[in-house]
Design an enzyme around this catalytic site. Sequence first.
Site, PDB file in Angstrom:
ATOM      1  N   ASP A 281       7.356   4.807   4.077  1.00 40.49           N
ATOM      2  CA  ASP A 281       6.060   4.920   4.125  1.00 40.49           C
ATOM      3  C   ASP A 281       5.367   3.433   4.079  1.00 40.49           C
ATOM      4  OD1 ASP A 281       3.322   5.185   3.435  1.00 40.49           O
ATOM      5  OD2 ASP A 281       3.446   6.221   1.361  1.00 40.49           O
TER       6      ASP A 281
ATOM      7  N   GLN B 238       0.905   0.718   3.269  1.00 38.22           N
ATOM      8  CA  GLN B 238       0.359  -0.691   2.659  1.00 38.22           C
ATOM      9  C   GLN B 238       1.164  -1.869   3.782  1.00 38.22           C
ATOM     10  OE1 GLN B 238      -2.202  -0.892   0.927  1.00 38.22           O
ATOM     11  NE2 GLN B 238      -2.435   1.216   0.493  1.00 38.22           N
TER      12      GLN B 238
ATOM     13  N   HIS C 119       3.289   6.814  -3.632  1.00 43.37           N
ATOM     14  CA  HIS C 119       1.912   7.684  -3.556  1.00 43.37           C
ATOM     15  C   HIS C 119       2.224   9.444  -3.319  1.00 43.37           C
ATOM     16  CE1 HIS C 119      -1.677   9.139  -1.143  1.00 43.37           C
ATOM     17  NE2 HIS C 119      -2.312   7.668  -1.626  1.00 43.37           N
TER      18      HIS C 119
ATOM     19  N   LYS D 222      -6.142   2.236   7.271  1.00 44.76           N
ATOM     20  CA  LYS D 222      -5.813   0.992   6.565  1.00 44.76           C
ATOM     21  C   LYS D 222      -5.563  -0.228   7.368  1.00 44.76           C
ATOM     22  CE  LYS D 222      -3.928   4.025   3.224  1.00 44.76           C
ATOM     23  NZ  LYS D 222      -4.805   4.000   2.054  1.00 44.76           N
TER      24      LYS D 222
ATOM     25  N   CYS E 139      -3.741   7.678  -6.758  1.00 43.83           N
ATOM     26  CA  CYS E 139      -2.806   8.764  -6.105  1.00 43.83           C
ATOM     27  C   CYS E 139      -1.342   8.437  -6.440  1.00 43.83           C
ATOM     28  CB  CYS E 139      -2.982   8.955  -4.751  1.00 43.83           C
ATOM     29  SG  CYS E 139      -4.530   9.568  -4.160  1.00 43.83           S
TER      30      CYS E 139
HETATM   31  N1  PMP Z   1       1.130   6.097   1.196  1.00 40.66           N
HETATM   32  C1  PMP Z   1       0.310   4.945   0.715  1.00 40.66           C
HETATM   33  C2  PMP Z   1       1.480   3.971  -0.063  1.00 40.66           C
HETATM   34  C3  PMP Z   1      -0.821   4.879   0.789  1.00 40.66           C
HETATM   35  O1  PMP Z   1      -1.358   3.814   0.167  1.00 40.66           O
HETATM   36  C4  PMP Z   1      -1.822   5.746   1.233  1.00 40.66           C
HETATM   37  C5  PMP Z   1      -3.163   5.896   1.227  1.00 40.66           C
HETATM   38  N2  PMP Z   1      -3.655   5.342  -0.174  1.00 40.66           N
HETATM   39  C6  PMP Z   1      -0.935   7.288   1.952  1.00 40.66           C
HETATM   40  C7  PMP Z   1       0.210   7.100   1.678  1.00 40.66           C
HETATM   41  C8  PMP Z   1      -1.762   8.222   2.315  1.00 40.66           C
HETATM   42  O2  PMP Z   1      -2.467   7.695   3.428  1.00 40.66           O
HETATM   43  P1  PMP Z   1      -3.489   8.787   4.280  1.00 40.66           P
HETATM   44  O3  PMP Z   1      -4.598   9.007   3.044  1.00 40.66           O
HETATM   45  O4  PMP Z   1      -4.410   7.920   5.057  1.00 40.66           O
HETATM   46  O5  PMP Z   1      -2.672   9.939   4.633  1.00 40.66           O
END
Ligand code: PMP
Length: 429
Positions: free
Chosen positions: A213, A216, A136, A239, A378
């Site tokens: 990270d 998910q 991401h 999430k 993203c």
């Molecule tokens: N890493 C992953 C794998 C994600 O799916 C996301 C959210 N789509 C993020 C980081 C970023 O999370 P946040 O926008 O809540 O900071």
Amino acid sequence: MYICLDFIQMKDLVREARRLRLDFPILEKLHPSGHPLIYLDNAATAQKPRAVLSALHQFLSEFNANIHRGIHWLSQKATALYEGARESVAEFIGAASAEEIVFVRGATEGINLIANGLKRVHFQPGGEILLTQAEHHANIVPWQLIAEEIPIRLRPIPLQSDGSFDWEAFYQALTPQTQLIALTAMSNVLGTEIPIPDIAQVARTRGIPLLVDACQAVVHRPIEVKAWGVDFLVFSGHKLYGPTGIGVVYMRRPWGDIFPPYQGGGDMIRQVSWTRTSFAPPPAKFEAGTPAIAEAVALAEAIKYLQRTVGWDFIQAYESYLTDYAEEQLCSIPNLKLYGTARPRGCLWSFTLEDIHPHDVGTFLDQAGIAVRVGHHCAQPLMDFLQVPATIRASFAFYNLPEEIDRLVLALKESVKFFSKIEGEVKLS
Ligand code: PMP
């Protein structure tokens, strides 16, 4: 006999999902089109159960006060709830102690915090950060910002064509210059899992810090930071069925002691004078200013709900059933291409329909009351790797039902008919 038992188990699982679904008031809503709302955008943010909504309401209406500095009863009560939430998170991810848990706004802020610390005490010029092609942007851009200040470089490891981790590519990319391994535990686009415990073993043997990270993965799998031996882990509360504005950084000891503060302000200090300031020990050192108190308390409630009311056994059994069912149904659509079919995986599918732009499909589905995500998610470098500008992503939670997948598949088939009719008309005109 075996098939019959499976069928009965599956029916039990669906019955349980139907029961749990009642805990989520938003799922009873109708879309403005009059269709029932089908929410398949859980990887972007999950819906909140009543327990979380009540925890927010209860904190704000009964216990609201600022924490740590107040000597009055209400402040002490709020502090106990906030610090209790930290304990819950530590226990949930298997940390050695609550002092290793820092509350932040979300995973993005968490990775920026860690990047800032590593920049100050760890990275050396010429260093490399190993990542996967499926990261991401939150696990790409903070490192690129650091690379503008210190000459380090990002080294993405390609994935196998089915989206699984490529060990050979990993070992090839691992060099004496590797100063950090920073990986998603589960791709938010492909849903495929990365074998973090095995990678952690390699990282430990070579003395390379590992950042995970878990945005998910934390929703679908139990996490054991201490047992796995990871150095850093981040996730966002929203999430995980909790509120927005709250996220978690796990920092294995002694990183929290070694890192300088991320931001300065109240609550992160021991002593301040005009000439010299000393800092509080971690985690307070990294939590300058008033944090998201009610949100932290509600996140702990989300964790409690997940562990006690839903349970990992149910989540894993039911989500695995939903994943297989969705794959089977989606594959019945001609010219639909799935991206990343490897197992183990989370409960989501990314796909495209030949000759129809994902945004058009997303708009068509929305008219039918179905919320999916379309775009690059993203993860633009992954889109380049897959050679597509965007995908359609349907991401599921334990409250989604097989009939919602049926509705999705029906609407996708209708969209194929609709867009090919339009294309035919355009060609004729
Ligand atoms: N890493 C992953 C794998 C994600 O799916 C996301 C959210 N789509 C993020 C980081 C970023 O999370 P946040 O926008 O809540 O900071």
